[in-house]
Scaffold this motif. Structure first.
Motif, mmCIF file in Angstrom:
data_model
loop_
_atom_site.group_PDB
_atom_site.id
_atom_site.type_symbol
_atom_site.label_atom_id
_atom_site.label_comp_id
_atom_site.label_asym_id
_atom_site.label_seq_id
_atom_site.Cartn_x
_atom_site.Cartn_y
_atom_site.Cartn_z
ATOM 1 N N MET A 139 0.856 -1.184 0.000
ATOM 2 C CA MET A 139 0.000 0.000 0.000
ATOM 3 C C MET A 139 0.890 1.230 0.000
ATOM 4 N N ALA A 140 0.800 2.053 -1.037
ATOM 5 C CA ALA A 140 1.556 3.303 -1.063
ATOM 6 C C ALA A 140 0.974 4.243 -0.010
ATOM 7 N N THR A 141 1.833 4.718 0.900
ATOM 8 C CA THR A 141 1.381 5.601 1.976
ATOM 9 C C THR A 141 2.322 6.808 2.088
ATOM 10 N N SER A 150 3.362 0.761 2.999
ATOM 11 C CA SER A 150 3.024 -0.150 4.087
ATOM 12 C C SER A 150 2.824 -1.532 3.487
ATOM 13 N N TYR A 151 2.997 -2.567 4.316
ATOM 14 C CA TYR A 151 2.907 -3.942 3.843
ATOM 15 C C TYR A 151 1.813 -4.666 4.621
ATOM 16 N N GLN A 152 0.807 -5.167 3.895
ATOM 17 C CA GLN A 152 -0.253 -5.941 4.536
ATOM 18 C C GLN A 152 -0.007 -7.420 4.312
ATOM 19 N N ILE A 153 0.041 -8.146 5.424
ATOM 20 C CA ILE A 153 0.261 -9.596 5.390
ATOM 21 C C ILE A 153 -0.801 -10.207 6.297
ATOM 22 N N PHE A 158 2.087 -3.366 8.303
ATOM 23 C CA PHE A 158 3.313 -2.752 8.810
ATOM 24 C C PHE A 158 3.387 -1.358 8.220
ATOM 25 N N VAL A 159 3.193 -0.346 9.082
ATOM 26 C CA VAL A 159 2.921 1.017 8.611
ATOM 27 C C VAL A 159 4.140 1.924 8.582
ATOM 28 N N ALA A 196 -10.356 -4.624 13.104
ATOM 29 C CA ALA A 196 -9.472 -5.546 13.810
ATOM 30 C C ALA A 196 -8.097 -5.677 13.162
ATOM 31 N N THR A 197 -7.870 -4.986 12.046
ATOM 32 C CA THR A 197 -6.559 -5.053 11.401
ATOM 33 C C THR A 197 -5.484 -4.608 12.386
ATOM 34 N N ARG A 198 -4.470 -5.443 12.555
ATOM 35 C CA ARG A 198 -3.376 -5.103 13.468
ATOM 36 C C ARG A 198 -2.377 -4.195 12.742
ATOM 37 N N LEU A 199 -1.973 -3.133 13.400
ATOM 38 C CA LEU A 199 -1.021 -2.184 12.842
ATOM 39 C C LEU A 199 0.273 -2.259 13.640
#
Length: 286
Positions: A139-141, A150-153, A158-159, A196-199
């Motif tokens: 995700m471009a942030t 950021s990387y969504q797994i 991971f922000v 509930a997405t963990r950051l």
């Protein structure tokens, strides 16, 4: 499927690195690794990186990727250490050439490849990368820098520096290429994810009144209680962010960190005596 996540906190730089693994295959990635650097002595060592590598070996995991959320200004990257030990490929957002273009002339860093080719992988917004049976979505942030991603797994995102813990706020935007409007919009993308997405943040500085370091939060917690965001419009956020940035000190390791990190963690080429030197531009204030 959700990843196994282990965090490694480097207190001298307040940086959190992550070892993320696919539980099925043991394929793993390291996110934002730290190289231990002593500016007073002009020395580096790999103790922090070795701890991550040792943990991966203990768990039987194979490190395949090193993922940078951006070109950091507060610590030096240990990405080449992992590449040398494991063959892992080093990846970063595709806008890194924009950041390199800003800093290349400042440090006369003519050895840097102009297409971002110092990195093995340049990620587009929305791109997916396999990690064993897991899928990593990019995700471009932008906002903190022009190249932040950021990387969504699984259920984890991971922000990088875009967000800190809710009681501490958000990233500064006063570095070259930073933009408070862009940061606000990037964060809104993050906060549009399920509650509930963990950051997982890249730093923690213990907000006043908090006794322990923390680096995991959720979208719901950030949306409800981030001290820089809750109840603020974009214009209100930008006014707050720019006023706050004007009071912040320059990161202690900014000049060495930027030189190394825009090179994907490598040092400038050695001089004839075999020693690499970092440049410190000096401005005389009248």
């Amino acid at each position: 499927m959700n990843p196994i996540i282990e965090a490694f906190f480097n207190e001298p730089t307040n940086t959190v690195s992550y070892l993320v693994a696919d539980p099925a295959s043991g394929a793993a990635a390291v996110i934002d690794p730290v190289l231990d650097y002593d500016p007073a002595e002009g020395t580096v060592d790999t103790s922090s990186a070795e701890a991550v590598l040792a943990r991966a070996a203990e768990r039987g995991w194979t490190i395949e990727l090193v993922l940078e959320t951006h070109a950091h200004a507060d610590h030096l990257s240990a990405a080449p250490f992992f590449k040398g030990k494991t063959g892992a490929r080093i990846g970063i957002g595709e806008q890194i050439p924009t950041v390199q273009k800003v800093f290349r002339p400042m440090f006369e860093a003519d050895d840097i490849k102009r297409d971002g080719g110092d990195f093995d992988l340049l990620f587009e917004d929305g791109e997916r990368i396999a990690l064993g049976a897991l899928s990593i979505e990019v995700m471009a942030t932008p906002g903190h820098t022009a190249a932040d991603v950021s990387y969504q797994i699984g259920d984890a995102l991971f922000v990088g520096d875009s967000l800190f813990m809710p009681d501490y706020g958000t990233a500064r935007t006063d570095f070259p290429g930073g933009d408070a409007h862009l940061l606000y919009r990037s964060i809104q993308r993050i906060l549009a994810l399920p509650d509930a997405t963990r950051l997982f943040t890249c730093h923690d500085y213990k907000a006043p009144g908090r006794d322990e370091f923390r680096w995991e939060t959720t979208v719901a917690e950030q949306r409800a209680g981030n001290v820089h965001l809750a109840g603020k419009s974009e214009d209100e956020f930008v006014a707050m962010r720019e006023a706050r940035d004007a009071t912040l000190a320059t990161p202690k390791l900014l000049l060495p960190a930027i030189q190394v990190n825009i090179r994907a963690g490598r040092f400038p080429p050695a001089e004839a005596n075999g020693v690499s030197y970092l440049r410190i531009p000096v401005r005389v204030r009248g």
